[in-house]
Design a protein around this motif. Structure first.
Motif, PDB file in Angstrom:
ATOM      1  N   ARG A 285      78.917  20.216 119.402  1.00  0.00           N
ATOM      2  CA  ARG A 285      78.118  19.391 120.298  1.00  0.00           C
ATOM      3  C   ARG A 285      76.906  18.803 119.562  1.00  0.00           C
ATOM      4  O   ARG A 285      76.515  17.657 119.764  1.00  0.00           O
ATOM      5  CB  ARG A 285      77.650  20.311 121.425  1.00  0.00           C
ATOM      6  CG  ARG A 285      77.145  19.624 122.610  1.00  0.00           C
ATOM      7  CD  ARG A 285      76.627  20.607 123.649  1.00  0.00           C
ATOM      8  NE  ARG A 285      75.810  19.823 124.491  1.00  0.00           N
ATOM      9  CZ  ARG A 285      76.118  19.456 125.725  1.00  0.00           C
ATOM     10  NH1 ARG A 285      77.207  19.917 126.289  1.00  0.00           N
ATOM     11  NH2 ARG A 285      75.331  18.659 126.409  1.00  0.00           N
TER      12      ARG A 285
ATOM     13  N   VAL B  37      76.954   9.180 130.352  1.00  0.00           N
ATOM     14  CA  VAL B  37      76.410   9.299 131.714  1.00  0.00           C
ATOM     15  C   VAL B  37      74.932   8.880 131.717  1.00  0.00           C
ATOM     16  O   VAL B  37      74.474   8.134 132.599  1.00  0.00           O
ATOM     17  CB  VAL B  37      76.574  10.739 132.257  1.00  0.00           C
ATOM     18  CG1 VAL B  37      75.811  10.932 133.559  1.00  0.00           C
ATOM     19  CG2 VAL B  37      78.051  11.069 132.448  1.00  0.00           C
ATOM     20  N   ARG B  38      74.210   9.342 130.717  1.00  0.00           N
ATOM     21  CA  ARG B  38      72.780   8.997 130.619  1.00  0.00           C
ATOM     22  C   ARG B  38      72.607   7.476 130.501  1.00  0.00           C
ATOM     23  O   ARG B  38      71.789   6.870 131.181  1.00  0.00           O
ATOM     24  CB  ARG B  38      72.189   9.699 129.386  1.00  0.00           C
ATOM     25  CG  ARG B  38      70.742  10.112 129.570  1.00  0.00           C
ATOM     26  CD  ARG B  38      70.256  11.074 128.493  1.00  0.00           C
ATOM     27  NE  ARG B  38      70.793  10.882 127.178  1.00  0.00           N
ATOM     28  CZ  ARG B  38      71.561  11.762 126.542  1.00  0.00           C
ATOM     29  NH1 ARG B  38      71.884  12.895 127.134  1.00  0.00           N
ATOM     30  NH2 ARG B  38      71.993  11.528 125.325  1.00  0.00           N
TER      31      ARG B  38
ATOM     32  N   ASP C 262      77.955  13.310 128.096  1.00  0.00           N
ATOM     33  CA  ASP C 262      76.550  13.335 128.542  1.00  0.00           C
ATOM     34  C   ASP C 262      75.826  12.060 128.130  1.00  0.00           C
ATOM     35  O   ASP C 262      75.054  11.488 128.890  1.00  0.00           O
ATOM     36  CB  ASP C 262      75.802  14.524 127.912  1.00  0.00           C
ATOM     37  CG  ASP C 262      76.127  15.824 128.613  1.00  0.00           C
ATOM     38  OD1 ASP C 262      76.876  15.783 129.608  1.00  0.00           O
ATOM     39  OD2 ASP C 262      75.645  16.885 128.151  1.00  0.00           O
ATOM     40  N   HIS C 263      76.097  11.638 126.895  1.00  0.00           N
ATOM     41  CA  HIS C 263      75.461  10.432 126.358  1.00  0.00           C
ATOM     42  C   HIS C 263      75.829   9.228 127.235  1.00  0.00           C
ATOM     43  O   HIS C 263      74.970   8.426 127.607  1.00  0.00           O
ATOM     44  CB  HIS C 263      75.939  10.229 124.920  1.00  0.00           C
ATOM     45  CG  HIS C 263      75.266   9.116 124.203  1.00  0.00           C
ATOM     46  ND1 HIS C 263      74.125   9.302 123.456  1.00  0.00           N
ATOM     47  CD2 HIS C 263      75.560   7.792 124.123  1.00  0.00           C
ATOM     48  CE1 HIS C 263      73.746   8.140 122.945  1.00  0.00           C
ATOM     49  NE2 HIS C 263      74.606   7.216 123.335  1.00  0.00           N
TER      50      HIS C 263
ATOM     51  N   ASP D  34      81.813  16.929 125.193  1.00  0.00           N
ATOM     52  CA  ASP D  34      80.770  17.136 126.210  1.00  0.00           C
ATOM     53  C   ASP D  34      79.510  16.340 125.860  1.00  0.00           C
ATOM     54  O   ASP D  34      78.881  15.740 126.725  1.00  0.00           O
ATOM     55  CB  ASP D  34      80.426  18.630 126.322  1.00  0.00           C
ATOM     56  CG  ASP D  34      81.186  19.290 127.473  1.00  0.00           C
ATOM     57  OD1 ASP D  34      81.616  18.564 128.392  1.00  0.00           O
ATOM     58  OD2 ASP D  34      81.353  20.529 127.444  1.00  0.00           O
ATOM     59  N   ALA D  35      79.143  16.352 124.563  1.00  0.00           N
ATOM     60  CA  ALA D  35      77.944  15.623 124.143  1.00  0.00           C
ATOM     61  C   ALA D  35      78.131  14.117 124.361  1.00  0.00           C
ATOM     62  O   ALA D  35      77.216  13.428 124.831  1.00  0.00           O
ATOM     63  CB  ALA D  35      77.656  15.905 122.665  1.00  0.00           C
TER      64      ALA D  35
ATOM     65  N   ARG E  80      70.708  22.503 120.927  1.00  0.00           N
ATOM     66  CA  ARG E  80      70.272  21.436 121.828  1.00  0.00           C
ATOM     67  C   ARG E  80      68.828  21.012 121.591  1.00  0.00           C
ATOM     68  O   ARG E  80      68.432  19.907 121.910  1.00  0.00           O
ATOM     69  CB  ARG E  80      70.486  21.872 123.271  1.00  0.00           C
ATOM     70  CG  ARG E  80      71.983  21.981 123.575  1.00  0.00           C
ATOM     71  CD  ARG E  80      72.281  22.596 124.900  1.00  0.00           C
ATOM     72  NE  ARG E  80      73.667  23.022 124.957  1.00  0.00           N
ATOM     73  CZ  ARG E  80      74.412  22.979 126.040  1.00  0.00           C
ATOM     74  NH1 ARG E  80      73.907  22.501 127.153  1.00  0.00           N
ATOM     75  NH2 ARG E  80      75.654  23.404 126.009  1.00  0.00           N
TER      76      ARG E  80
END
Ligand SMILES: Cc1cc2nc3c(=O)[nH]c(=O)nc-3n(C[C@H](O)[C@H](O)[C@H](O)COP(=O)(O)OP(=O)(O)OC[C@H]3O[C@@H](n4cnc5c(N)ncnc54)[C@H](O)[C@@H]3O)c2cc1C
Length: 408
Positions: free
Chosen positions: A77, A253-254, A250-251, A246-247, A21
């Motif tokens: 990820r 959502v951001r 997240d992308h 998941d990555a 990460r």
């Protein structure tokens, strides 16, 4: 390269998560995606990742099964090619543990665990579905043996220190421990492809490659790998797909959060719905992955011999690698132009890399055929879980130092 002393107090999963990460993104921002990521490979070696499946008495770090599982997830990820390189090497560590002679384990496992000897796998030949149909052959010529044949796609072909090549020897399928720097080995040009860049993918041809039959045949001359090749665990591909999903989530959502204040009520409603749909798919993927891992907890005899893996890990691989394609497409729609053309190219990279996952390991269509066949052969009324061969874990540590924990 030994373990990173600053990370020793943490578990393997924490170390790999922190690395993936915090270090992969900045590396990719500064380097072309198609360049071999030597600094990242060296960091992975320093973190003990290459020895994760090697018990401590054999020179490895002996990570827990859960921590090993996180490697595929975190590298999926972060950047799939690294997951491919490491996953292949870890599978070969297991092969050497399970099939190697005492001498081979003693000589190979320490350097493999430290990342000094990184292995590639030259198994597949185009369209060959069963080891018996492989055309690569070994034959004896007096005191030596020779290897001849061609392997269509080998991950890390250009940078691997050793290659395990599958070949037929009479009625057996043998593994030859090949040193690619020696005469008789030709690595072809880099294969053009949409994704999985950075780590090499190329053909390897063996032309009268000479080797010492007992020392360089995994398990000794004539040792047959056929059975072990027919039942392999596909969990790592599921882990890679879940990590990537998941990555991507997240992308997305951001992206939605950042623009939220400027969106119309209609756009917010549509985006909420699409995010909900993506989140649901990713949650199911994660649940499947955890169910697979929980089915064989280390030390839990009842669970570790449960009638489960081969077909279940096949179904999980099919579902998760296919659903990942939906998730990436939905994220691209949600992010609009900023998803398609963005400086960090994250969505594009996940999209291109995800295309390979339904093919590698075992093609999803082949797995689906097998799963369908199983359903057809199941007597009416019988539970889908009955009638499976139990899969047990072995701990073949002879040839390593005594007195440490078992392989997980
Ligand atoms: C990026 C990448 C990395 C790879 N790395 C390695 C590596 O490191 N080492 C290695 O040995 N190999 C590697 N491979 C090879 C990989 O394992 C094979 O590509 C894969 O197993 C599929 O085999 P194939 O390409 O010959 O497909 P084919 O056998 O030609 O099949 C093509 C398609 O036909 C259909 N099909 C074929 N047979 C059946 C069946 N029985 N039932 C249903 N449908 C069927 C499926 O749709 C299948 O996808 C890699 C491949 C890729 C793309």
């Amino acid at each position: 390269m030994g373990s990173d002393s600053s990370g020793l107090e943490r578990g393997g999963a924490d170390r790999i998560a922190q690395f993936a990460r915090q270090e992969i993104g900045p590396y990719l921002a500064d380097h072309p995606e198609d360049r071999y990521p030597l600094p990242l490979v060296q960091r992975l070696a320093a973190l003990g990742v290459f020895g994760a499946t090697v018990p401590t008495q054999c020179g490895g770090d002996g990570w827990s099964r859960q921590d090993v599982a996180r490697i595929g997830y975190e590298l999926g990820r972060g950047w799939q090619p690294l997951a491919g390189l490491v996953g292949t090497h870890l599978k070969l560590c297991r092969q050497v543990l399970e099939h190697g002679t005492v001498q081979q384990r003693a000589q190979l496992l320490g350097p493999m665990a430290r990342g000094e000897t990184v292995f590639a796998r030259a198994y597949h030949e185009q369209g060959v579905a069963h080891p018996a149909a492989l055309t690569t052959r070994v034959t004896r010529r007096g005191l030596v043996a020779v290897l001849n044949g061609r392997k269509s796609w080998v991950t890390n072909a250009r940078h691997a220190d050793r290659v395990l090549a599958l070949a037929r020897s009479g009625d057996a399928t043998v593994g030859v421990l090949v040193d690619p720097a020696r005469p008789g080995v030709t690595v072809g040009p880099e294969l053009p492809r949409p994704g999985l860049l950075g780590v090499s993918l190329a053909e390897i041809t063996f032309s009268d490659y000479e080797f010492e039959p007992d020392e360089a045949t995994l398990g000794g001359w004539g040792h047959d790998l056929t059975d072990s090749l027919l039942s392999h665990d596909l969990t790592s591909y599921t882990a890679r797909a879940v990590g990537s999903a998941d990555a991507v989530l997240d992308h997305a959502v951001r992206f939605v959060r950042e623009g939220w204040a400027h969106r119309s009520a209609d756009a917010r409603g549509a985006m909420r719905l699409r995010l909900g749909e993506m989140a649901t798919k990713v949650a199911v993927m994660r649940t499947i992955w955890h169910a697979l891992l929980d089915s064989r907890r280390p030390g839990d005899e009842a669970a570790s011999t449960a009638p489960h893996p081969p077909m279940t890990s096949a179904a999980a691989k099919v579902f998760c690698t296919s659903t990942l394609q939906d998730v990436v497409r939905e994220a691209a729609l949600l992010c609009g132009g900023a998803g398609y053309a963005a400086p960090e190219q994250a969505l594009g990279r996940h999209y291109r890399d995800a295309l390979a996952l339904p093919i590698i390991g075992s093609p999803n269509d082949v797995l689906l055929s097998g799963l369908g066949e199983r359903e057809l052969s199941r007597p009416a009324g019988e539970s889908p879980e009955s009638g499976h061969r139990a899969e047990t874990e072995t701990s073949p540590v002879a040839g390593c130092r005594a007195g440490a924990e078992t392989v997980r």
